[in-house]
Design a protein around this motif. Structure first.
Motif, mmCIF file in Angstrom:
data_model
loop_
_atom_site.group_PDB
_atom_site.id
_atom_site.type_symbol
_atom_site.label_atom_id
_atom_site.label_comp_id
_atom_site.label_asym_id
_atom_site.label_seq_id
_atom_site.Cartn_x
_atom_site.Cartn_y
_atom_site.Cartn_z
ATOM 1 N N MET A 182 0.846 -1.206 0.000
ATOM 2 C CA MET A 182 0.000 0.000 0.000
ATOM 3 C C MET A 182 0.877 1.249 0.000
ATOM 4 O O MET A 182 1.975 1.249 0.534
ATOM 5 N N ILE A 183 0.362 2.317 -0.609
ATOM 6 C CA ILE A 183 1.048 3.594 -0.604
ATOM 7 C C ILE A 183 1.097 4.122 0.818
ATOM 8 O O ILE A 183 0.160 3.961 1.589
ATOM 9 N N GLU A 239 -4.831 4.344 -7.015
ATOM 10 C CA GLU A 239 -3.714 3.741 -6.284
ATOM 11 C C GLU A 239 -3.278 2.420 -6.895
ATOM 12 O O GLU A 239 -2.076 2.141 -7.020
ATOM 13 N N LYS A 240 -4.228 1.595 -7.310
ATOM 14 C CA LYS A 240 -3.900 0.282 -7.852
ATOM 15 C C LYS A 240 -3.147 0.384 -9.170
ATOM 16 O O LYS A 240 -2.364 -0.498 -9.528
ATOM 17 N N MET A 241 -3.386 1.481 -9.908
ATOM 18 C CA MET A 241 -2.752 1.644 -11.208
ATOM 19 C C MET A 241 -1.416 2.378 -11.138
ATOM 20 O O MET A 241 -0.539 2.167 -11.976
ATOM 21 N N LEU A 242 -1.254 3.236 -10.136
ATOM 22 C CA LEU A 242 -0.129 4.162 -10.124
ATOM 23 C C LEU A 242 1.237 3.486 -10.206
ATOM 24 O O LEU A 242 2.126 3.933 -10.939
ATOM 25 N N SER A 243 1.431 2.434 -9.434
ATOM 26 C CA SER A 243 2.762 1.828 -9.353
ATOM 27 C C SER A 243 2.959 0.682 -10.331
ATOM 28 O O SER A 243 3.977 -0.006 -10.282
ATOM 29 N N SER A 244 2.009 0.472 -11.243
ATOM 30 C CA SER A 244 2.165 -0.598 -12.224
ATOM 31 C C SER A 244 3.128 -0.167 -13.325
ATOM 32 O O SER A 244 3.278 1.010 -13.627
ATOM 33 N N ARG A 245 3.834 -1.119 -13.898
ATOM 34 C CA ARG A 245 4.769 -0.912 -14.995
ATOM 35 C C ARG A 245 5.803 0.174 -14.696
ATOM 36 O O ARG A 245 5.977 1.119 -15.463
ATOM 37 N N PRO A 246 6.525 0.079 -13.571
ATOM 38 C CA PRO A 246 7.578 1.061 -13.294
ATOM 39 C C PRO A 246 8.710 0.919 -14.302
ATOM 40 O O PRO A 246 8.875 -0.126 -14.942
ATOM 41 N N GLU A 287 5.183 3.427 -3.178
ATOM 42 C CA GLU A 287 4.769 2.035 -3.364
ATOM 43 C C GLU A 287 5.818 1.243 -4.137
ATOM 44 O O GLU A 287 6.124 0.088 -3.816
ATOM 45 N N ILE A 288 6.415 1.862 -5.165
ATOM 46 C CA ILE A 288 7.451 1.186 -5.944
ATOM 47 C C ILE A 288 8.672 0.877 -5.079
ATOM 48 O O ILE A 288 9.234 -0.222 -5.131
ATOM 49 N N ASP A 289 9.083 1.841 -4.252
ATOM 50 C CA ASP A 289 10.232 1.615 -3.367
ATOM 51 C C ASP A 289 9.971 0.441 -2.423
ATOM 52 O O ASP A 289 10.871 -0.365 -2.149
ATOM 53 N N LYS A 290 8.733 0.333 -1.952
ATOM 54 C CA LYS A 290 8.395 -0.763 -1.044
ATOM 55 C C LYS A 290 8.449 -2.104 -1.776
ATOM 56 O O LYS A 290 8.975 -3.095 -1.244
#
Length: 423
Positions: A1-2, A389-396, A340-343
């Motif tokens: 989670m963010i 939120e569910k979309m934001l960290s997809s495909r970094p 979220e990506i860092d986590k």
């Protein structure tokens, strides 16, 4: 989670925008003078028009309107393109400018701001925006253009490159000088209610201007600029100290030359001495200027600011400030996505660090951001935020430092960008 702090920051920006749009006082100062518009209940009340124009409108108008009423407002209804065009003519473009400035000032807490040795790093640069070739726009922006048959405006930006935020943007006649626009932009930035007042302005070779430097220095800020090797006799002679005069005052600047791998000599000038900014740090700091180039790429190629097809000066300026606002909201969402990506990437031992894919963020914010602002309750607002939120960290995407050659098999497209649908 963010992280809750970042999630609340994004939620707070959406709530702040909602409260502003529904203020009666905001409506009063946003209506065109002398017009008692938006007094009766209609299909396009004032907040609804504003939300429509803030919803990344890059598709045909009929599609955007149908989608807005059906999927965002949840009603089986729509309006014509003409109705929207007439409604927006009743709104001053300063309403969109106020939204841009208000959300910008509201976003970052002092402890969230990324700094370089205690300075905010601000890059200045300009570009052009192609407009529709019609009499009203030729009159407002002039007929001095890069090529015959075109109408263009001059755009100037000041970007906080470490925080990826647009702090100032202006649009003027194409004949307006970039340096003069930069001076006016610096004056506005220096009046901002920023907790961190110390700033370093980064500029490229076209911005050599004693008047601009004096404006920065008199407000106790600093600058770092790349200059042509022959811009003054002192620089041409190889001097390490450069003297400039403006407003009856003399300023002594530090000049340092670096040999690039290409063999070219790059000359940087600053007001900071070596105890404040070492030679190695000069190159490191100047490299951050690239952040304004990537911001222009986002504005032009993702948000389509380079292909505005509005037919009046009023609507051009509305779209301009709406686009700056949207770009900053992409950045606000990226703050949340990065957490979220860092986590997710922690303890994986990846070769590269990862950052959010900003194209994915634009897709995530399309419709859902406006739906969250228009939501009648906190529950509905949070529901849309969760979808975002569910979309934001997809495909970094990986951060590959010092990449100097393009990827194999990639060629630059020769096609012109698709224009926005005119409103």
């Amino acid at each position: 989670m963010i992280s809750m702090r970042k999630l609340q920051s994004l939620l707070g920006e959406l709530r702040f925008l909602q409260e502003l749009l529904y203020q009666k006082a905001f409506l009063e100062r946003s209506r065109e003078a002398g017009k008692a518009s938006f007094c009766r209940v209609r299909k396009l009340p004032f907040p609804r028009v504003m939300l429509l124009l803030l919803n990344f409108m890059t598709r045909p108008s009929f599609t955007e309107l149908k989608n807005f009423f059906t999927n965002i407002m949840g009603v089986n209804d729509t309006v014509t393109q003409q109705a929207l065009s007439e409604a927006r003519q009743k709104i001053r473009y300063q309403a969109f400018q106020e939204i841009f400035e208000s959300t910008r000032d509201h976003c970052l807490n002092p402890e969230d701001i990324s700094l370089f040795h205690g300075y905010r790093v601000l890059a200045i640069d300009g570009s052009s925006v192609r407009l529709t070739n019609i009499p009203e726009l030729r009159e407002k922006f002039g007929d001095s253009t890069p090529s015959d048959g075109m109408v263009c405006a001059r755009m100037s930006m000041i970007i906080d490159v470490l925080n990826e935020m647009i702090l100032d943007g202006s649009l003027a006649a194409f004949s307006t000088g970039e340096r003069q626009m930069a001076i006016e932009g610096v004056k506005r930035v220096e009046k901002l209610p920023m907790e961190m007042k110390k700033c370093i302005f980064l500029m490229d070779r076209g911005y050599w201007s004693p008047e601009l430097f004096a404006q920065i220095l008199e407000d106790h800020n600093s600058f770092l600029i790349r200059v042509p090797n022959g811009v003054t006799s002192e620089i041409r002679s190889g001097a390490e100290d450069v003297h400039i005069q403006s407003g009856g005052k003399e300023y002594i600047l530090r000049c340092k030359r670096f040999s690039l791998r290409s063999g070219e000599i790059e000359t940087l000038v600053t007001n900071l001495d070596e105890s404040e900014l070492s030679n190695d740090e000069m190159m490191q700091l100047y490299a951050h200027r690239w952040g304004i180039e990537t911001k222009y790429d986002e504005l032009k190629n993702t948000l389509k600011i380079d292909t505005l097809t509005s037919k009046t000066y009023l609507t051009v300026m509305q779209d301009f400030y709406a686009t700056l606002t949207l770009s900053n909201f992409v950045t606000y969402a990226a703050y949340a996505a990065q957490a979220e990506i860092d986590k997710k990437q922690a303890n994986k031992g990846n070769k590269y660090a990862y950052k959010p894919n900003r194209n994915v963020i634009v897709t995530a914010l399309k419709d859902h951001m406006i739906a969250a602002v228009a939501a009648p309750s906190a529950v509905e607002r949070m529901r849309n935020l969760i979808v975002i939120e569910k979309m934001l960290s997809s495909r970094p995407v990986p951060i590959r430092p010092n990449r100097s050659t393009p990827r194999p098999g990639r060629t630059k497209s020769k096609k012109s960008p698709s224009p926005r649908s005119p409103l």
